[in-house]
Design a protein around this motif. Structure first.
Motif, short mmCIF file in Angstrom:
data_model
loop_
_atom_site.label_atom_id
_atom_site.label_comp_id
_atom_site.label_asym_id
_atom_site.label_seq_id
_atom_site.Cartn_x
_atom_site.Cartn_y
_atom_site.Cartn_z
N GLU A 154 -7.75 -0.70 -4.54
CA GLU A 154 -8.66 0.45 -4.64
C GLU A 154 -8.11 1.51 -5.59
O GLU A 154 -8.84 2.06 -6.42
CB GLU A 154 -8.85 1.04 -3.24
CG GLU A 154 -9.70 2.29 -3.19
CD GLU A 154 -9.62 2.99 -1.85
OE1 GLU A 154 -10.26 4.03 -1.71
OE2 GLU A 154 -8.91 2.49 -0.95
N TYR A 155 -6.81 1.79 -5.48
CA TYR A 155 -6.23 2.86 -6.28
C TYR A 155 -6.10 2.47 -7.75
O TYR A 155 -6.18 3.32 -8.63
CB TYR A 155 -4.87 3.27 -5.70
CG TYR A 155 -4.99 4.34 -4.64
CD1 TYR A 155 -4.22 5.48 -4.67
CD2 TYR A 155 -5.91 4.21 -3.60
CE1 TYR A 155 -4.32 6.46 -3.70
CE2 TYR A 155 -6.04 5.17 -2.62
CZ TYR A 155 -5.25 6.30 -2.68
OH TYR A 155 -5.37 7.27 -1.72
N LEU A 156 -5.89 1.19 -8.03
CA LEU A 156 -5.81 0.76 -9.42
C LEU A 156 -7.11 1.04 -10.16
O LEU A 156 -7.11 1.64 -11.25
CB LEU A 156 -5.49 -0.73 -9.50
CG LEU A 156 -4.03 -1.15 -9.31
CD1 LEU A 156 -3.91 -2.67 -9.43
CD2 LEU A 156 -3.11 -0.47 -10.32
N PRO A 205 -16.36 -5.04 -0.51
CA PRO A 205 -17.65 -5.08 -1.21
C PRO A 205 -17.92 -3.81 -2.03
O PRO A 205 -18.49 -3.88 -3.12
CB PRO A 205 -18.66 -5.23 -0.07
CG PRO A 205 -17.89 -5.87 1.03
CD PRO A 205 -16.51 -5.29 0.93
N GLY A 206 -17.50 -2.66 -1.51
CA GLY A 206 -17.68 -1.42 -2.27
C GLY A 206 -16.88 -1.42 -3.55
O GLY A 206 -17.35 -0.96 -4.60
N LEU A 207 -15.65 -1.93 -3.48
CA LEU A 207 -14.84 -2.03 -4.69
C LEU A 207 -15.50 -2.97 -5.70
O LEU A 207 -15.50 -2.70 -6.91
CB LEU A 207 -13.44 -2.53 -4.33
CG LEU A 207 -12.45 -2.74 -5.48
CD1 LEU A 207 -11.04 -2.36 -5.05
CD2 LEU A 207 -12.45 -4.19 -5.96
N GLN A 208 -16.07 -4.06 -5.20
CA GLN A 208 -16.73 -5.01 -6.11
C GLN A 208 -17.93 -4.38 -6.80
O GLN A 208 -18.22 -4.68 -7.96
CB GLN A 208 -17.14 -6.26 -5.33
CG GLN A 208 -15.93 -7.07 -4.85
CD GLN A 208 -16.32 -8.30 -4.07
OE1 GLN A 208 -17.08 -8.20 -3.10
NE2 GLN A 208 -15.81 -9.45 -4.46
N VAL A 209 -18.64 -3.50 -6.10
CA VAL A 209 -19.74 -2.78 -6.73
C VAL A 209 -19.20 -1.88 -7.85
O VAL A 209 -19.78 -1.79 -8.94
CB VAL A 209 -20.52 -1.95 -5.69
CG1 VAL A 209 -21.50 -1.01 -6.38
CG2 VAL A 209 -21.26 -2.87 -4.73
N LEU A 210 -18.08 -1.21 -7.59
CA LEU A 210 -17.49 -0.32 -8.60
C LEU A 210 -17.19 -1.05 -9.90
O LEU A 210 -17.33 -0.49 -10.99
CB LEU A 210 -16.20 0.31 -8.06
CG LEU A 210 -16.31 1.48 -7.10
CD1 LEU A 210 -14.92 1.94 -6.67
CD2 LEU A 210 -17.07 2.64 -7.74
N SER A 236 0.83 -1.21 0.00
CA SER A 236 0.00 0.00 0.00
C SER A 236 0.86 1.25 0.00
O SER A 236 0.56 2.23 -0.69
CB SER A 236 -0.92 0.02 1.23
OG SER A 236 -1.92 -0.96 1.14
N GLY A 237 1.94 1.22 0.78
CA GLY A 237 2.77 2.40 0.96
C GLY A 237 3.42 2.90 -0.31
O GLY A 237 3.66 4.10 -0.46
N CYS A 238 3.72 1.99 -1.24
CA CYS A 238 4.36 2.45 -2.48
C CYS A 238 3.47 2.27 -3.70
O CYS A 238 3.81 2.75 -4.78
CB CYS A 238 5.70 1.75 -2.69
SG CYS A 238 5.63 -0.04 -2.74
N GLY A 239 2.31 1.63 -3.53
CA GLY A 239 1.43 1.40 -4.67
C GLY A 239 0.12 2.15 -4.60
O GLY A 239 -0.76 1.92 -5.44
N ILE A 242 -6.20 -8.94 1.35
CA ILE A 242 -6.86 -7.72 0.91
C ILE A 242 -7.01 -6.74 2.06
O ILE A 242 -7.74 -5.76 1.95
CB ILE A 242 -8.24 -8.00 0.28
CG1 ILE A 242 -9.16 -8.72 1.27
CG2 ILE A 242 -8.09 -8.80 -1.00
CD1 ILE A 242 -10.60 -8.83 0.79
N GLY A 243 -6.29 -6.99 3.17
CA GLY A 243 -6.40 -6.14 4.34
C GLY A 243 -5.21 -5.21 4.52
O GLY A 243 -4.66 -4.68 3.55
N ALA A 244 -4.79 -5.02 5.76
CA ALA A 244 -3.76 -4.04 6.11
C ALA A 244 -2.48 -4.26 5.31
O ALA A 244 -2.02 -5.38 5.13
CB ALA A 244 -3.45 -4.13 7.60
#
Length: 357
Positions: A256-258, A314-319, A187-190, A247-249
């Motif tokens: 999400e950012y992709l 789940p929100g990402l999956q809706v997107l 997450s920190g670099c991506g 898919i967690g911490a």
């Protein structure tokens, strides 16, 4: 309007008012007890300067002269607009324009400062300059964008590594410190492309987007043959440190950012990374409606746990239109919420119990 529609409209109104009251409970108490500092400690009605305390619990490198960056105020700007409080939004924007500075001897986490401070400033600048004239004409002259530009330039030395992957920590005044750790997270670099990409588009300076994109592409090139990544890595060598992945911490915002970068910038390369990464999650992490962690090299399950930072999924999956999977995921998350009255930090899926720590 049918009786069903009337009930639904009334329910939405009640929920909207509840959210509004919750927001102002938090915002008003922060402004009363913690402003100018970063965050409110609600039980003691004191404050924490979390921007420099994050990951530095022993306060070994805590600058004595640092008195906060009004972090909660920066993060609240867009919410004020959503709430329709343009008067308070304008007051906050003008205060930050005149008082906020990043010329401080403070070691900060690049990822947290990017998503919270840079993101807050960039989005507030967009809201302050949109066609609805939320600010009194003439009072605002892109001061928040100037602050964002200054902050972004203070980020850039973190990317000066052999791999292009940024250090996790940087001093806002002096850059990368001597003997700084070379370990960072996926997450920190991506997960820097949205804020730094938007900053480049607004300022016309491509250096911010170029640095974030180079790091993201390098990270993607380090995936396994299964299209899986690890959780932590070394920015100098490009070697993985922790091979277990979920898919967690430490990983969550990478996905999400992709997809959001694909939507925001309209570039297919983000979709070409997201699609195989998403399919790999469904293949190697999913067990029924749950998602465990797995080894990036083999796809074998490692940790059977739900963590609170998975709740975005789940929100990402809706997107992306995977509604059936989203419903299934959300149902399982909600079942744990109902069981405990809150989503726990860690829940052991195989034992159906809270993690002992």
């Amino acid at each position: 309007m049918s009786e069903l529609d009337s009930r639904w409209t009334a329910k939405k109104r009640r929920m909207s008012e509840k959210v509004r009251n919750m927001f102002y409970h938090a915002y008003d108490n922060y402004m009363t007890y913690a402003f100018l500092h970063d965050e409110l400690k609600p039980l003691t009605k004191t404050y924490t300067d979390s921007l420099v305390e994050l990951g530095n619990l022993k306060l070994e490198r805590f600058p004595q002269e640092y008195n906060g960056s009004a972090l909660t105020l920066v993060e609240s700007l867009s919410s004020l607009v959503i709430m329709g409080n343009n008067t308070e939004f304008e007051r906050a924007v003008l205060w930050l324009s005149e008082n906020l500075t990043f010329d401080v001897d403070a070691r900060i986490n690049l990822f947290e400062c990017d998503i919270r401070v840079l993101g807050g400033l960039v989005s507030a600048n967009i809201l302050a300059t949109d066609s609805t004239n939320r600010l009194v004409r003439g009072n605002y002259k892109n001061q928040l964008l100037s602050l964002a530009d200054d902050l972004g330039r203070r980020f850039l030395p973190a990317f000066d590594t052999p791999t292009g992957l940024p250090y996790a920590w940087i001093n806002l005044k002096y850059g990368v410190m001597e003997n700084e750790t070379t370990e960072t997270s996926t997450s920190g670099c991506g997960s820097l492309i949205l804020e730094m990409g938007a900053l480049s588009r607004l300022t016309g300076d491509p250096s911010f987007e170029s640095a974030a994109l180079r790091a993201l592409l390098k990270l993607w090139s380090m995936r396994s043959s299964l299209n899986l990544l690890g959780t932590t890595l070394d920015v100098e060598t490009g070697d993985w440190i922790e091979y277990s992945f979920g898919i967690g911490a430490g990983v969550d915002s990478f996905y999400e950012y992709l997809i959001k970068a694909h939507f925001l910038f309209g570039r297919d390369e983000f979709w070409r990374m997201f699609q195989p990464a998403y399919f790999a999650v469904q293949k190697y992490f999913r067990h029924g409606s749950w998602y465990h962690e797995a080894d990036m090299r083999t796809g074998q399950a490692t940790y059977w746990q739900l963590t609170s930072l998975q709740a975005f999924w789940p929100g990402l999956q809706v997107l992306v239109g995977d509604i059936t999977a989203a419903n299934s995921s959300h149902s399982e998350f909600f079942s744990v919420w109902e069981k405990f009255g809150v989503l726990p930090e860690r829940y052991l899926l195989d034992l159906q119990m809270l993690h002992p720590t």
